[in-house]
Design a protein around this motif. Structure first.
Motif, PDB file in Angstrom:
ATOM      1  N   TYR A 225      41.555  40.922  28.120  1.00  0.00           N
ATOM      2  CA  TYR A 225      42.631  40.678  29.221  1.00  0.00           C
ATOM      3  C   TYR A 225      43.726  39.660  28.585  1.00  0.00           C
ATOM      4  N   ARG A 315      41.829  36.426  27.661  1.00  0.00           N
ATOM      5  CA  ARG A 315      40.423  36.317  28.282  1.00  0.00           C
ATOM      6  C   ARG A 315      39.561  37.457  28.158  1.00  0.00           C
ATOM      7  N   SER A 317      35.875  39.187  28.977  1.00  0.00           N
ATOM      8  CA  SER A 317      34.568  39.170  29.907  1.00  0.00           C
ATOM      9  C   SER A 317      33.773  40.301  29.681  1.00  0.00           C
TER      10      SER A 317
HETATM   11  O1  LIG Z   1      36.566  40.204  34.266  1.00  0.00           O
HETATM   12  C1  LIG Z   1      35.998  40.078  35.431  1.00  0.00           C
HETATM   13  O2  LIG Z   1      35.885  38.988  35.580  1.00  0.00           O
HETATM   14  C2  LIG Z   1      35.389  40.810  36.342  1.00  0.00           C
HETATM   15  C3  LIG Z   1      35.766  42.454  36.052  1.00  0.00           C
HETATM   16  C4  LIG Z   1      35.304  43.508  37.374  1.00  0.00           C
HETATM   17  O3  LIG Z   1      35.000  43.111  38.293  1.00  0.00           O
HETATM   18  C5  LIG Z   1      34.692  44.753  36.959  1.00  0.00           C
HETATM   19  O4  LIG Z   1      34.907  45.187  35.499  1.00  0.00           O
HETATM   20  O5  LIG Z   1      34.120  45.443  37.866  1.00  0.00           O
END
Ligand SMILES: O=C(O)CCC(=O)C(=O)O
Ligand SMILES: N=C(N)NCCCC[C@H](N)C(=O)O
Ligand SMILES: [Fe+2]
Length: 366
Positions: A225, A315, A317
């Motif tokens: 992100y 970011r 994740s």
């Molecule tokens: O990146 C996040 O914190 C959550 C991502 C998310 O909600 C998803 O990919 O379903």
């Protein structure tokens, strides 16, 4: 000042008693073979409360070493920082079909993913469980499956260790996922607080989620992100989102994220307050998906969440979606219908059908 309704991370002062953080669940009694039934019962109770009140919680006691979690994030970060040319080598395509471009496995560039009709400001690699059978024999979801989810996963060549580290990590997560759904099944069988009847915590039915995830059609997303542009009016301007408001599709999501604050936001049960689900080192942020809501007849609802990254840096994740088997049949469980006293809220569906209906809507066709 307009109240943005967002708690934590520089939010407006909160009234006493306002919820500030999600609950914690220590899953270790369901991973250790030697744990007492009382210890497991306490975990199941905590899960029931967390799933009823939030649909979201922090998970500890999963046994995956911190060094592994950090490695997983840093390998994803390294991939996203590589040149576009390198990333596009594994651009999502239909490896099983005659022409490329419309598959779900592989790399998707910034803005390719769409939520509620709007482009999300993230890039990602999507990995799914691979089929046990030869691609050409896939029949489960008809033509749609073949085109969208067929073929093998597309792994980056660089960083070199990414594939082996992730394969091991996925194995570890599947064990954690299984322990978690076992605990959830037990939670549904516990006596309802305040009622003396029904529920021993040990019926065969408490294994329903374990049986239906024996070949979990899991999804792993590596997500990058960029920081969003600062809006002119931060309270009102949600024009550009990192990931729009949605629920997850299956059973349980185990989210690992870098230390960035204020990005992931969870909608509380009042339907209007957004709570920051900031990372806690060593803990997963867990949330339940649509299939759990359907099975439980709405006792545990899949909670809406979104990502708005306006913090510092880029970011990263890595959510792991521990989902039902592709062919799992999902319909409201009798005991849940009994417990909440509502008519069955959903028709029978297979997880694969639900997944495909979602995945088709996730990519912009323009
Ligand atoms: O990146 C996040 O914190 C959550 C991502 C998310 O909600 C998803 O990919 O379903
Ligand atoms: N496999 C799962 N659950 N992925 C969640 C992705 C959520 C965003 C997606 N564009 C959507 O609109 O659903
Ligand atoms: Fe999500």
């Amino acid at each position: 000042m307009a109240d943005s309704g967002i708690l934590n991370g520089g939010a407006p002062a909160m009234a006493p008693g306002t919820i500030k953080s999600l609950p914690m669940v220590d899953i270790s009694p369901f991973l250790a073979s030697s744990s007492s039934s009382e210890a497991r019962k306490q975990v199941a109770l905590a899960i029931d409360r967390a799933c009823t009140d939030f649909g979201f919680f922090y998970l500890t006691g999963h046994g995956i070493p911190q060094a592994r979690l950090e490695e997983v994030i840093s390998l994803a970060r390294e991939f996203f920082s590589s040149p576009a040319e390198e990333k596009n080598k594994i651009k999502r395509h239909d490896a099983g079909g005659p022409e490329g471009g419309d598959g779900a496995r592989g790399y998707q560039g910034m803005g390719e993913n769409v939520t509620q009709g709007k482009k999300d400001m993230h890039e990602a690699i999507d990995l799914y469980r691979e089929w046990d059978h030869a691609p050409t024999q896939s029949g489960s979801g008809g033509e749609g499956t073949r085109r969208t989810l067929e073929g093998p996963n597309l792994w980056p060549e660089e960083p070199k260790e990414l594939k082996s580290v992730y394969l091991e990590y996925i194995d570890q997560l599947q064990s954690v996922g299984t322990a978690l759904v076992r605990a959830m099944g037990q939670a549904l069988d516990l006596p309802v607080p305040g009622e003396s009847t029904s529920g021993t915590g040990q019926t065969e039915d408490s294994e329903i989620f374990v049986r239906n995830t024996s070949k979990s059609f899991w999804v792993m997303r590596l997500i990058g992100y960029p920081k969003l542009a600062t809006p002119i009016n931060p309270d009102a301007d949600l024009a550009e989102l990192s990931c729009g408001e949605h629920t997850d599709y299956g059973c349980v999501t185990l989210l690992l994220a870098d230390p960035t604050l204020g990005a992931l936001q969870v909608l509380l049960k009042d339907g209007k307050t957004w709570l920051n689900a900031d990372p806690i080192p060593g803990a997963f942020v867990v949330n339940i998906g649509d299939m759990i809501e359907w099975w439980t007849n709405g006792l545990w609802q899949s909670t809406k969440h979104r990502v708005i990254h306006r913090g510092e840096g880029y970011r990263v994740s890595v959510p792991f979606f521990f989902e039902p088997n592709f062919d799992a049949v999902v319909k409201p469980l009798g005991k849940c219908v009994e417990r909440n006293g509502k008519e069955p809220m959903h028709q029978e569906i297979t997880y694969g059908e639900h997944l495909l209906s979602k995945v088709f809507g996730n990519f912009d066709s323009t």
